[in-house]
Scaffold this motif. Structure first.
Motif, PDB file in Angstrom:
ATOM      1  N   ASP A 225       0.838  -1.206   0.000  1.00 33.80           N
ATOM      2  CA  ASP A 225       0.000   0.000   0.000  1.00 33.80           C
ATOM      3  C   ASP A 225       0.873   1.256   0.000  1.00 33.80           C
ATOM      4  O   ASP A 225       0.561   2.248  -0.674  1.00 33.80           O
ATOM      5  N   VAL A 226       1.958   1.216   0.770  1.00 39.55           N
ATOM      6  CA  VAL A 226       2.879   2.356   0.798  1.00 39.55           C
ATOM      7  C   VAL A 226       3.555   2.517  -0.557  1.00 39.55           C
ATOM      8  O   VAL A 226       3.629   3.626  -1.112  1.00 39.55           O
ATOM      9  N   MET A 227       4.043   1.425  -1.107  1.00 38.91           N
ATOM     10  CA  MET A 227       4.759   1.489  -2.385  1.00 38.91           C
ATOM     11  C   MET A 227       3.874   2.033  -3.493  1.00 38.91           C
ATOM     12  O   MET A 227       4.334   2.752  -4.387  1.00 38.91           O
ATOM     13  N   GLN A 228       2.609   1.703  -3.433  1.00 35.24           N
ATOM     14  CA  GLN A 228       1.704   2.104  -4.499  1.00 35.24           C
ATOM     15  C   GLN A 228       1.520   3.624  -4.560  1.00 35.24           C
ATOM     16  O   GLN A 228       1.104   4.164  -5.579  1.00 35.24           O
ATOM     17  N   ARG A 229       1.863   4.302  -3.485  1.00 36.58           N
ATOM     18  CA  ARG A 229       1.732   5.759  -3.480  1.00 36.58           C
ATOM     19  C   ARG A 229       2.866   6.443  -4.239  1.00 36.58           C
ATOM     20  O   ARG A 229       2.811   7.651  -4.478  1.00 36.58           O
ATOM     21  N   TYR A 230       3.896   5.687  -4.582  1.00 31.34           N
ATOM     22  CA  TYR A 230       5.064   6.259  -5.253  1.00 31.34           C
ATOM     23  C   TYR A 230       5.150   5.763  -6.687  1.00 31.34           C
ATOM     24  O   TYR A 230       5.084   4.561  -6.943  1.00 31.34           O
ATOM     25  N   GLU A 231       5.336   6.680  -7.611  1.00 29.33           N
ATOM     26  CA  GLU A 231       5.545   6.289  -8.994  1.00 29.33           C
ATOM     27  C   GLU A 231       6.966   5.766  -9.188  1.00 29.33           C
ATOM     28  O   GLU A 231       7.894   6.151  -8.477  1.00 29.33           O
ATOM     29  N   ASN A 232       7.111   4.899 -10.164  1.00 35.85           N
ATOM     30  CA  ASN A 232       8.434   4.428 -10.582  1.00 35.85           C
ATOM     31  C   ASN A 232       9.236   3.817  -9.443  1.00 35.85           C
ATOM     32  O   ASN A 232      10.434   4.059  -9.290  1.00 35.85           O
ATOM     33  N   THR A 233       8.556   3.043  -8.631  1.00 41.56           N
ATOM     34  CA  THR A 233       9.248   2.283  -7.599  1.00 41.56           C
ATOM     35  C   THR A 233       8.977   0.804  -7.843  1.00 41.56           C
ATOM     36  O   THR A 233       8.095   0.453  -8.631  1.00 41.56           O
ATOM     37  N   GLN A 234       9.733  -0.057  -7.211  1.00 43.86           N
ATOM     38  CA  GLN A 234       9.569  -1.475  -7.513  1.00 43.86           C
ATOM     39  C   GLN A 234       9.863  -2.351  -6.303  1.00 43.86           C
ATOM     40  O   GLN A 234      10.519  -1.928  -5.346  1.00 43.86           O
ATOM     41  N   LYS A 259      -1.774  -8.229  -7.353  1.00 42.21           N
ATOM     42  CA  LYS A 259      -2.755  -8.015  -8.407  1.00 42.21           C
ATOM     43  C   LYS A 259      -3.500  -6.701  -8.177  1.00 42.21           C
ATOM     44  O   LYS A 259      -3.850  -6.356  -7.052  1.00 42.21           O
ATOM     45  N   ASP A 260      -3.717  -5.968  -9.253  1.00 36.35           N
ATOM     46  CA  ASP A 260      -4.431  -4.679  -9.238  1.00 36.35           C
ATOM     47  C   ASP A 260      -3.622  -3.571  -8.567  1.00 36.35           C
ATOM     48  O   ASP A 260      -4.169  -2.502  -8.260  1.00 36.35           O
ATOM     49  N   ARG A 261      -2.335  -3.793  -8.345  1.00 36.19           N
ATOM     50  CA  ARG A 261      -1.471  -2.731  -7.821  1.00 36.19           C
ATOM     51  C   ARG A 261      -0.499  -2.295  -8.920  1.00 36.19           C
ATOM     52  O   ARG A 261      -0.027  -3.115  -9.702  1.00 36.19           O
ATOM     53  N   ASN A 262      -0.194  -1.040  -8.932  1.00 36.30           N
ATOM     54  CA  ASN A 262       0.728  -0.503  -9.945  1.00 36.30           C
ATOM     55  C   ASN A 262       2.149  -0.508  -9.387  1.00 36.30           C
ATOM     56  O   ASN A 262       2.735   0.536  -9.117  1.00 36.30           O
ATOM     57  N   ILE A 263       2.679  -1.706  -9.190  1.00 31.40           N
ATOM     58  CA  ILE A 263       4.020  -1.863  -8.641  1.00 31.40           C
ATOM     59  C   ILE A 263       4.811  -2.793  -9.563  1.00 31.40           C
ATOM     60  O   ILE A 263       4.369  -3.908  -9.855  1.00 31.40           O
ATOM     61  N   ARG A 264       5.957  -2.336 -10.010  1.00 31.23           N
ATOM     62  CA  ARG A 264       6.826  -3.200 -10.806  1.00 31.23           C
ATOM     63  C   ARG A 264       7.462  -4.237  -9.883  1.00 31.23           C
ATOM     64  O   ARG A 264       7.876  -3.923  -8.766  1.00 31.23           O
ATOM     65  N   VAL A 265       7.573  -5.472 -10.383  1.00 32.46           N
ATOM     66  CA  VAL A 265       8.094  -6.571  -9.575  1.00 32.46           C
ATOM     67  C   VAL A 265       9.295  -7.186 -10.284  1.00 32.46           C
ATOM     68  O   VAL A 265       9.224  -7.539 -11.463  1.00 32.46           O
ATOM     69  N   ASN A 568      13.280   9.425  -7.438  1.00 33.82           N
ATOM     70  CA  ASN A 568      12.133  10.331  -7.453  1.00 33.82           C
ATOM     71  C   ASN A 568      12.512  11.805  -7.473  1.00 33.82           C
ATOM     72  O   ASN A 568      11.701  12.648  -7.130  1.00 33.82           O
ATOM     73  N   GLU A 569      13.761  12.131  -7.834  1.00 34.31           N
ATOM     74  CA  GLU A 569      14.163  13.525  -7.864  1.00 34.31           C
ATOM     75  C   GLU A 569      14.558  13.929  -9.278  1.00 34.31           C
ATOM     76  O   GLU A 569      15.302  13.224  -9.951  1.00 34.31           O
ATOM     77  N   VAL A 570      14.064  15.086  -9.726  1.00 35.23           N
ATOM     78  CA  VAL A 570      14.400  15.598 -11.047  1.00 35.23           C
ATOM     79  C   VAL A 570      15.764  16.261 -10.978  1.00 35.23           C
ATOM     80  O   VAL A 570      16.029  17.082 -10.101  1.00 35.23           O
ATOM     81  N   ASP A 571      16.639  15.896 -11.895  1.00 36.90           N
ATOM     82  CA  ASP A 571      17.965  16.496 -11.969  1.00 36.90           C
ATOM     83  C   ASP A 571      17.881  17.726 -12.863  1.00 36.90           C
ATOM     84  O   ASP A 571      17.742  17.628 -14.079  1.00 36.90           O
ATOM     85  N   ASP A 572      17.939  18.919 -12.273  1.00 40.43           N
ATOM     86  CA  ASP A 572      17.783  20.145 -13.045  1.00 40.43           C
ATOM     87  C   ASP A 572      18.859  20.282 -14.114  1.00 40.43           C
ATOM     88  O   ASP A 572      18.606  20.802 -15.201  1.00 40.43           O
ATOM     89  N   THR A 573      20.074  19.829 -13.792  1.00 36.19           N
ATOM     90  CA  THR A 573      21.145  19.904 -14.782  1.00 36.19           C
ATOM     91  C   THR A 573      20.793  19.104 -16.022  1.00 36.19           C
ATOM     92  O   THR A 573      20.999  19.533 -17.150  1.00 36.19           O
ATOM     93  N   MET A 574      20.231  17.910 -15.797  1.00 34.42           N
ATOM     94  CA  MET A 574      19.836  17.071 -16.920  1.00 34.42           C
ATOM     95  C   MET A 574      18.731  17.739 -17.730  1.00 34.42           C
ATOM     96  O   MET A 574      18.731  17.711 -18.952  1.00 34.42           O
ATOM     97  N   ALA A 575      17.770  18.324 -17.054  1.00 35.20           N
ATOM     98  CA  ALA A 575      16.657  18.956 -17.753  1.00 35.20           C
ATOM     99  C   ALA A 575      17.139  20.119 -18.614  1.00 35.20           C
ATOM    100  O   ALA A 575      16.720  20.290 -19.757  1.00 35.20           O
ATOM    101  N   ILE A 576      18.070  20.910 -18.060  1.00 30.01           N
ATOM    102  CA  ILE A 576      18.602  22.054 -18.809  1.00 30.01           C
ATOM    103  C   ILE A 576      19.395  21.560 -20.015  1.00 30.01           C
ATOM    104  O   ILE A 576      19.259  22.095 -21.129  1.00 30.01           O
TER     105      ILE A 576
END
Length: 579
Positions: A225-234, A259-265, A568-576
């Protein structure tokens, strides 16, 4: 950091597409331009004529978590093109920690035991001054400098120990303890852990099931349930395809919970490819297909090299993992004299013979014809013959022969198990499969077995050359872009503008899978050092991490440009740079 222009190379970009002639411009640690006949703009020019220019290789399953605190070189990885490593695997991580020192010591002991490493450096070289995972990340970034970038799972085992104390070994968790586990997991994911790793495989040196093996479904469900709150976690799950082979049942259990959870395994070892594992392939494939059919984003893991096993009485989990607690008594004996006393004792030898004969059929100890007397401390010998041959020569039981050889050759001596025969066709199919996690190596662990360091190069020196083998582009994709996608590492894994300049340059005619060698540089915590295995570099021509050379001119550099990679952190240098 040096801006570079890599000229005249054959770029294999990590997407699986065909290689092409191109130059690669690097600025401020980022790939700034890829094109034909690029002109220098004041940067250092590197001539890659005749070479492959590839994304840096990703070590998908390592255990450098502790050793990188006292051995910053991470060799031989840079010499084999590795630029990123994943840690916190198998349910083992260094955080969170319970406030009770006795419980903290359990985290150290369980890591040291299962990954075959000396305990004292864990105790002495690591500060252990954190309570939760976010504090651990802060301390690691402040104190540890290494030549590879790294991402880390948080381990279910220390989460359980931190919430339950020593009771984690013996019982199910209460609702309040589960709530505390969820808080600890939430802290780790918010701080950038790539997910949670768990373990439904191992027993320890006292024949106890590890804490996660006795966790109930409601505990797993709450953590999911905790993991499902985070995108791109596994979620990484280590299953038993080796010992008593409960893996299919474990996968089916997790299918019901996920099943029915958006978690990569990630099912570590989920694609068994050793020949003795063939009997469970049908049920394992069925379980994995059920998971896929349930809509779960599942990525089975596989190895392309047989596990390296050695038997000794200094630091070895093999006896305990095989169920031979009598021989493990010698491993646990604190001094060389006490070890020799046990090996010489007639009563112990009688119990050892009985224990040896009671093991499961495919246990390495049950295959004396594959156990080689290889590494003598004093060269008393014999060396190079099998334990079966030596036992036959002496006319004694295999257990007695092993004891006798260790007494004659020195307590630091080791017996080596020949590589398990592999299902090579299955390995090749897995390398080509676009949804598996390959290059699982255990590098950094089992230091007197040489797990993994440099084994990635076998893709190019062996598998690529086989009939129906993978292409160069498929091999590179399997350990670069594919793994970057699998771990949601969107800033690496491809030769592409805006990606981090994690790059390796190599000539296929120069690289090789170099033989083992011993280096006596592992601190024991007692004022001296013990040995570990490593190997000479492949070598690569050049390995860059964030644009900085970690291997160049045939040797390792002193640069330590590796950084922690939060999911879960955007790298501003990469974005620029991408803009």
């Amino acid at each position: 950091m040096t801006d570079r222009l890599i000229k005249n190379g054959n770029v294999v970009d990590g997407t699986g597409a065909a290689g092409y002639k191109a130059d690669v411009r690097i600025k401020d640690g980022i790939i700034a331009e890829v094109g034909v006949d690029l002109q220098p703009q004041g940067e250092e020019v590197y001539d890659a004529d005749g070479c492959i220019v590839s994304p840096g290789f990703i070590e998908s399953h390592t255990h450098y978590d502790c050793s990188m605190w006292w051995d910053e070189k991470i060799d031989p990885c840079p010499g084999y093109g590795a630029t990123t490593m994943i840690m916190g695997n198998c349910g083992f991580s260094m955080a969170p920690l319970h406030p009770d020192k006795a419980v903290q010591h359990e985290v150290m002991k369980i890591f040291a035991f299962f990954e075959d490493m000396p305990l004292r450096p864990f105790e002495q070289r690591v500060p252990w001054n954190w309570s939760n995972w976010s504090e651990y990340r802060e301390e690691t970034e402040k104190n540890v400098k290494v030549p590879l970038n790294y991402a880390m799972f948080v381990g279910h085992i220390p989460i359980r120990l931190s919430a339950m104390g020593l009771d984690a070994w013996t019982r199910a968790a209460t609702d309040d303890e589960i709530a505390h586990m969820c808080e600890l997991l939430d802290d780790a994911l918010a701080a950038g852990a790539i997910g949670m790793s768990s373990n439904l495989f191992d027993v320890d040196g006292d024949n106890r099931m590890i804490p996660t093996l006795i966790a109930e479904d409601k505990e797993f469900a709450a953590l999911f349930d905790v993991m499902q709150r985070y995108e791109n976690t596994q979620y990484q799950l280590v299953v038993d395809t080796f010992r008593i082979m409960t893996a299919p049942a474990s996968v089916k259990r997790m299918t019901g919970l996920l099943k029915d959870r958006n978690i990569r395994v990630q099912i570590a070892g989920g694609r068994p490819n050793l020949s003795f594992q063939d009997p469970i392939l049908p049920t394992m494939n069925e379980a994995l297909q059920e998971m896929e059919d349930a809509g779960i984003d599942s990525w089975p893991g596989h190895m392309h090299v047989s596990p390296t096993l050695s038997i000794g009485v200094q630091k070895s989990l093999l006896f305990a993992q095989s169920g031979d607690q009598v021989w493990h008594e010698v491993v646990k004996a604190p001094t060389h004299d006490e070890k020799r006393a046990l090996l010489s004792d007639p009563e112990w030898r009688k119990r050892a013979r009985e224990s040896w004969d009671s093991l499961w059929d495919h246990a390495p100890l049950q295959q004396p014809q594959n156990l080689v007397l290889l590494d003598s401390e004093n060269d008393a010998g014999p060396q190079g013959i099998t334990l079966k041959e030596y036992a036959d020569e002496l006319g004694v039981h295999h257990s007695d022969a092993a004891a006798e050889w260790l007494l004659r050759n020195g307590i630091m001596s080791t017996i080596h198990f020949k590589p398990f025969p592999m299902n090579d066709d299955l390995v090749i199919n897995q390398i080509k499969d676009k949804k598996t996690i390959g290059n699982i190596s255990d590098a950094g662990a089992h230091i007197q077995m040489l797990c993994g360091g440099g084994d990635n190069i076998l893709l190019f020196t062996d598998y690529m050359k086989r009939e129906n083998g993978p292409t160069l582009e498929e091999c590179i994709h399997s350990i670069t872009g594919q793994l970057a996608d699998a771990f949601f590492l969107s800033d690496r894994g491809r030769i592409e503008v805006g990606k981090r300049a994690d790059i390796t340059v190599f000539n296929l005619d120069e690289i090789d899978h170099r033989p083992w060698k011993k280096v006596w540089e592992v601190p024991t915590g007692e004022g001296n050092r013990t040995w570990r295995y490593t190997r000479d570099p492949a070598p690569m021509r050049l390995t860059l991490v964030n644009g900085v050379a970690t291997f160049e001119g045939g040797d390792y550099t002193d640069a330590r440009p590796g950084v922690f990679m939060p999911h879960n952190e955007v790298d501003d240098t990469m974005a620029i740079a991408a803009e």
